[in-house]
Write an enzyme that holds these catalytic residues in place. Structure first.
Site, mmCIF file in Angstrom:
data_model
loop_
_atom_site.group_PDB
_atom_site.id
_atom_site.type_symbol
_atom_site.label_atom_id
_atom_site.label_comp_id
_atom_site.label_asym_id
_atom_site.label_seq_id
_atom_site.Cartn_x
_atom_site.Cartn_y
_atom_site.Cartn_z
ATOM 1 N N ARG A 217 -3.827 -9.187 -55.776
ATOM 2 C CA ARG A 217 -4.870 -8.154 -55.733
ATOM 3 C C ARG A 217 -5.061 -7.446 -57.070
ATOM 4 O O ARG A 217 -5.474 -6.288 -57.117
ATOM 5 C CB ARG A 217 -4.595 -7.122 -54.632
ATOM 6 C CG ARG A 217 -4.703 -7.672 -53.224
ATOM 7 C CD ARG A 217 -6.155 -7.896 -52.844
ATOM 8 N NE ARG A 217 -6.305 -8.306 -51.462
ATOM 9 C CZ ARG A 217 -6.575 -7.481 -50.446
ATOM 10 N NH1 ARG A 217 -6.731 -6.203 -50.650
ATOM 11 N NH2 ARG A 217 -6.689 -7.955 -49.236
ATOM 12 N N ASP B 66 -12.444 -13.653 -51.253
ATOM 13 C CA ASP B 66 -11.615 -13.168 -50.154
ATOM 14 C C ASP B 66 -11.267 -14.322 -49.228
ATOM 15 O O ASP B 66 -12.021 -15.300 -49.134
ATOM 16 C CB ASP B 66 -12.330 -12.067 -49.362
ATOM 17 C CG ASP B 66 -11.350 -11.314 -48.473
ATOM 18 O OD1 ASP B 66 -10.659 -10.421 -48.985
ATOM 19 O OD2 ASP B 66 -11.243 -11.651 -47.287
ATOM 20 N N ARG C 83 -18.251 -2.297 -58.211
ATOM 21 C CA ARG C 83 -18.455 -2.409 -56.769
ATOM 22 C C ARG C 83 -19.501 -1.394 -56.305
ATOM 23 O O ARG C 83 -20.384 -1.720 -55.500
ATOM 24 C CB ARG C 83 -17.152 -2.189 -56.027
ATOM 25 C CG ARG C 83 -17.256 -2.491 -54.543
ATOM 26 C CD ARG C 83 -16.006 -1.980 -53.820
ATOM 27 N NE ARG C 83 -15.952 -2.348 -52.430
ATOM 28 C CZ ARG C 83 -16.695 -1.816 -51.478
ATOM 29 N NH1 ARG C 83 -17.610 -0.916 -51.777
ATOM 30 N NH2 ARG C 83 -16.556 -2.193 -50.226
ATOM 31 N N ARG D 196 -9.245 -2.460 -56.342
ATOM 32 C CA ARG D 196 -9.610 -1.042 -56.339
ATOM 33 C C ARG D 196 -8.740 -0.098 -57.158
ATOM 34 O O ARG D 196 -9.110 1.057 -57.339
ATOM 35 C CB ARG D 196 -9.673 -0.540 -54.895
ATOM 36 C CG ARG D 196 -10.844 -1.134 -54.149
ATOM 37 C CD ARG D 196 -10.774 -0.802 -52.690
ATOM 38 N NE ARG D 196 -9.563 -1.374 -52.124
ATOM 39 C CZ ARG D 196 -9.286 -1.401 -50.826
ATOM 40 N NH1 ARG D 196 -10.112 -0.843 -49.965
ATOM 41 N NH2 ARG D 196 -8.189 -1.964 -50.385
ATOM 42 N N TYR E 160 -7.834 -13.435 -37.862
ATOM 43 C CA TYR E 160 -9.074 -12.654 -38.047
ATOM 44 C C TYR E 160 -10.224 -13.266 -37.249
ATOM 45 O O TYR E 160 -11.039 -12.547 -36.674
ATOM 46 C CB TYR E 160 -9.448 -12.575 -39.530
ATOM 47 C CG TYR E 160 -8.510 -11.704 -40.329
ATOM 48 C CD1 TYR E 160 -8.704 -10.323 -40.407
ATOM 49 C CD2 TYR E 160 -7.414 -12.241 -40.993
ATOM 50 C CE1 TYR E 160 -7.835 -9.518 -41.125
ATOM 51 C CE2 TYR E 160 -6.544 -11.447 -41.712
ATOM 52 C CZ TYR E 160 -6.756 -10.082 -41.777
ATOM 53 O OH TYR E 160 -5.889 -9.282 -42.471
HETATM 54 O O1 CP3 Z 1 -7.177 -9.846 -56.933
HETATM 55 C C1 CP3 Z 1 -7.016 -10.724 -56.088
HETATM 56 O O2 CP3 Z 1 -5.911 -10.960 -55.573
HETATM 57 C C2 CP3 Z 1 -8.192 -11.634 -55.762
HETATM 58 C C3 CP3 Z 1 -9.027 -11.280 -54.686
HETATM 59 C C4 CP3 Z 1 -8.508 -11.125 -53.250
HETATM 60 C C5 CP3 Z 1 -9.073 -10.198 -52.358
HETATM 61 N N1 CP3 Z 1 -8.534 -10.401 -51.117
HETATM 62 C C6 CP3 Z 1 -10.102 -9.210 -52.717
HETATM 63 C C7 CP3 Z 1 -10.356 -8.082 -51.806
HETATM 64 C C8 CP3 Z 1 -7.553 -11.865 -52.523
HETATM 65 C C9 CP3 Z 1 -6.620 -12.944 -53.005
HETATM 66 C C10 CP3 Z 1 -7.594 -11.394 -51.182
HETATM 67 C C11 CP3 Z 1 -6.769 -11.948 -50.105
HETATM 68 C C12 CP3 Z 1 -6.857 -11.381 -48.752
HETATM 69 N N2 CP3 Z 1 -7.924 -10.820 -48.123
HETATM 70 C C13 CP3 Z 1 -5.790 -11.429 -47.834
HETATM 71 C C14 CP3 Z 1 -4.451 -12.069 -48.088
HETATM 72 C C15 CP3 Z 1 -3.539 -11.220 -48.881
HETATM 73 C C16 CP3 Z 1 -3.125 -9.953 -48.218
HETATM 74 O O3 CP3 Z 1 -3.466 -8.895 -48.760
HETATM 75 O O4 CP3 Z 1 -2.453 -10.023 -47.185
HETATM 76 C C17 CP3 Z 1 -6.224 -10.827 -46.634
HETATM 77 C C18 CP3 Z 1 -5.422 -10.626 -45.369
HETATM 78 C C19 CP3 Z 1 -7.595 -10.454 -46.835
HETATM 79 C C20 CP3 Z 1 -8.519 -9.858 -45.831
HETATM 80 C C21 CP3 Z 1 -9.062 -8.575 -46.291
HETATM 81 N N3 CP3 Z 1 -9.927 -8.414 -47.341
HETATM 82 C C22 CP3 Z 1 -8.820 -7.279 -45.735
HETATM 83 C C23 CP3 Z 1 -7.899 -6.997 -44.556
HETATM 84 C C24 CP3 Z 1 -9.578 -6.369 -46.481
HETATM 85 C C25 CP3 Z 1 -9.772 -4.888 -46.235
HETATM 86 C C26 CP3 Z 1 -8.548 -4.099 -46.428
HETATM 87 C C27 CP3 Z 1 -8.117 -4.032 -47.877
HETATM 88 O O5 CP3 Z 1 -6.939 -4.282 -48.154
HETATM 89 O O6 CP3 Z 1 -8.939 -3.678 -48.705
HETATM 90 C C28 CP3 Z 1 -10.229 -7.091 -47.507
HETATM 91 C C29 CP3 Z 1 -11.116 -6.545 -48.546
HETATM 92 C C30 CP3 Z 1 -10.826 -6.883 -49.969
HETATM 93 N N4 CP3 Z 1 -10.526 -8.126 -50.452
HETATM 94 C C31 CP3 Z 1 -10.881 -5.969 -51.068
HETATM 95 C C32 CP3 Z 1 -10.578 -6.730 -52.218
HETATM 96 C C33 CP3 Z 1 -10.571 -6.240 -53.642
HETATM 97 C C34 CP3 Z 1 -11.255 -4.528 -50.990
HETATM 98 C C35 CP3 Z 1 -12.715 -4.478 -50.778
HETATM 99 C C36 CP3 Z 1 -13.372 -3.258 -51.349
HETATM 100 O O7 CP3 Z 1 -13.711 -3.267 -52.546
HETATM 101 O O8 CP3 Z 1 -13.574 -2.328 -50.565
#
Ligand code: CP3
Length: 349
Positions: free
Chosen positions: A27, A77, A40, A31, A151
């Site tokens: 990640r 994502d 964003r 953010r 999911y």
């Molecule tokens: O920087 C990185 O690692 C690359 C991008 C990336 C994102 N999500 C961007 C993202 C990666 C590799 C993921 C993986 C992801 N997404 C996982 C597996 C890893 C983990 O954290 O367990 C999962 C379960 C998700 C599903 C997901 N995406 C959720 C549950 C959420 C909302 C909650 C949260 O943590 O923000 C997201 C949104 C998301 N994916 C954001 C980002 C930067 C935040 C979105 C925003 O800008 O509001």
């Protein structure tokens, strides 16, 4: 003096020894970075950002420009795969992701796949590839079938993945079809990322820890092994990192049976134990507690030192045990880079 490899992260992932401990953070494009939040806000939403390949490429590169990590992870994502399988996807502020219809209310065969929804991601990969520093390794990723299925079934995040676990017990045949559909789309998706330019891929299995042992064999190990085999058939030289978060004692079986080239450890795993049970030449990635990075100070110094010394004898990629927390101060990330790169087996300061 050892000559620095051209791409230290790719070198270690391929099983090479290195005086340099490569580092990237899960990640890292997200953010906690003010430049991410600004972009964003300008684009209006998360999916808008993912679908805008220029903006998504910029986000991928933001942490590289700021910190010089050894790996750049594609900005996208794991839920893009259900989106391509035909579910609607929304990310609403403060609510987390929503997929509809959830497979608790609908059948898989009622969905119409839209593989074109993956195309913007490939455009992002091409754009990043053209701009990436020569020493940075480009990582693609997807969710593992089990985690993605949790999911798809519930239509959203769920505390203990109860809906998907129940669906898997109630009708293993129907659940196997869901897993199979995710698996096939994931192989195409990762192959597409590789063909567009990523140099290694990670499979995120964020919820592998919620499964009983026999279910872990069926829904984590078996599908992961099939994905790895399919990718190896198409792209034999591309390393695959498996990250079975929460797998605990099942890590050794996962490493033995899936064929992954490297394994990610979450923060609950003792790295010294992992070192003793995993094959000696298997590259290990991890596993700083994201809360130690948030805390900084002595907690951070001690946690980093322990990981570096426990994994000093094998190929090691420094990372967190899970995604970086959005309140993490930038200065703590800078300090982490100094600590890893100054370590005795790390890069000279
Ligand atoms: O920087 C990185 O690692 C690359 C991008 C990336 C994102 N999500 C961007 C993202 C990666 C590799 C993921 C993986 C992801 N997404 C996982 C597996 C890893 C983990 O954290 O367990 C999962 C379960 C998700 C599903 C997901 N995406 C959720 C549950 C959420 C909302 C909650 C949260 O943590 O923000 C997201 C949104 C998301 N994916 C954001 C980002 C930067 C935040 C979105 C925003 O800008 O509001």
């Amino acid at each position: 003096m050892t000559l620095a490899p051209h791409k230290p992260l790719l070198h270690v992932l391929s099983g090479g020894k290195s005086d340099i401990i490569p580092i990237w953070l899960m990640r890292q494009a997200g953010r906690y970075l003010p430049e991410y939040r600004a972009l964003r806000a300008a684009k209006g939403g998360f999916l808008e950002l993912v679908n805008d390949h220029e903006a998504a490429a910029e986000v991928t590169l933001q942490p590289i420009a700021r910190f010089g990590f050894d790996g750049a992870i594609l900005f996208s994502d794991i839920l893009i795969v259900p989106y391509a399988l035909g579910q609607d996807l929304r990310f609403e502020a403060g609510e987390g992701p929503r997929l509809s219809p959830p497979l608790t209310d609908a059948v898989l065969s009622g969905l119409t796949a839209v593989p074109a929804r993956l195309e913007p991601v490939y455009r992002t990969v091409e754009k990043v590839k053209a701009a990436l520093p020569a020493e940075t390794t480009f990582l693609g990723f997807a969710g593992s079938p089990w985690t993605v299925a949790t999911y798809m079934v519930a239509g959203q995040g769920s505390r203990d993945q109860a809906e998907a676990r129940q669906a898997a017990y109630a009708d293993p045949g129907a659940f196997a079809e869901i897993i199979g559909a995710i698996e096939a789309m994931t192989v195409d998706y990762l192959s597409g990322q590789i063909e567009a330019g990523v140099e290694a891929v990670q499979l995120f299995d964020s919820w592998s820890g919620s499964l009983a042992p026999a279910q872990f064999e069926s829904w984590v190990i078996a599908p992961t092994a099939r994905i790895v085999a399919a990718l190896k058939a198409r792209h034999p030289h591309i390393p695959v990192i498996g990250f079975p978060k929460g797998a605990g004692a099942k890590l050794a079986a996962y490493a033995r049976e899936t064929g992954v080239d490297a394994i990610g450890l979450d923060e609950t795993v003792d790295p010294a134990w992992a070192d003793s049970v995993l094959p000696a030449d298997l590259p290990v990635q991890g596993n700083l507690d994201p809360l130690a990075l948030l805390a900084g100070g002595e907690a951070l110094e001690k946690a980093v030192a322990r990981i570096l010394s426990s994994l000093a004898g094998r190929p090691h990629i420094f990372n967190l045990g899970h995604g970086i927390i959005k309140e993490t101060p930038i200065a703590h990330v800078e300090r982490l880079l100094e600590l890893v790169r100054r370590s005795p087996s790390g890069r000279a300061a």
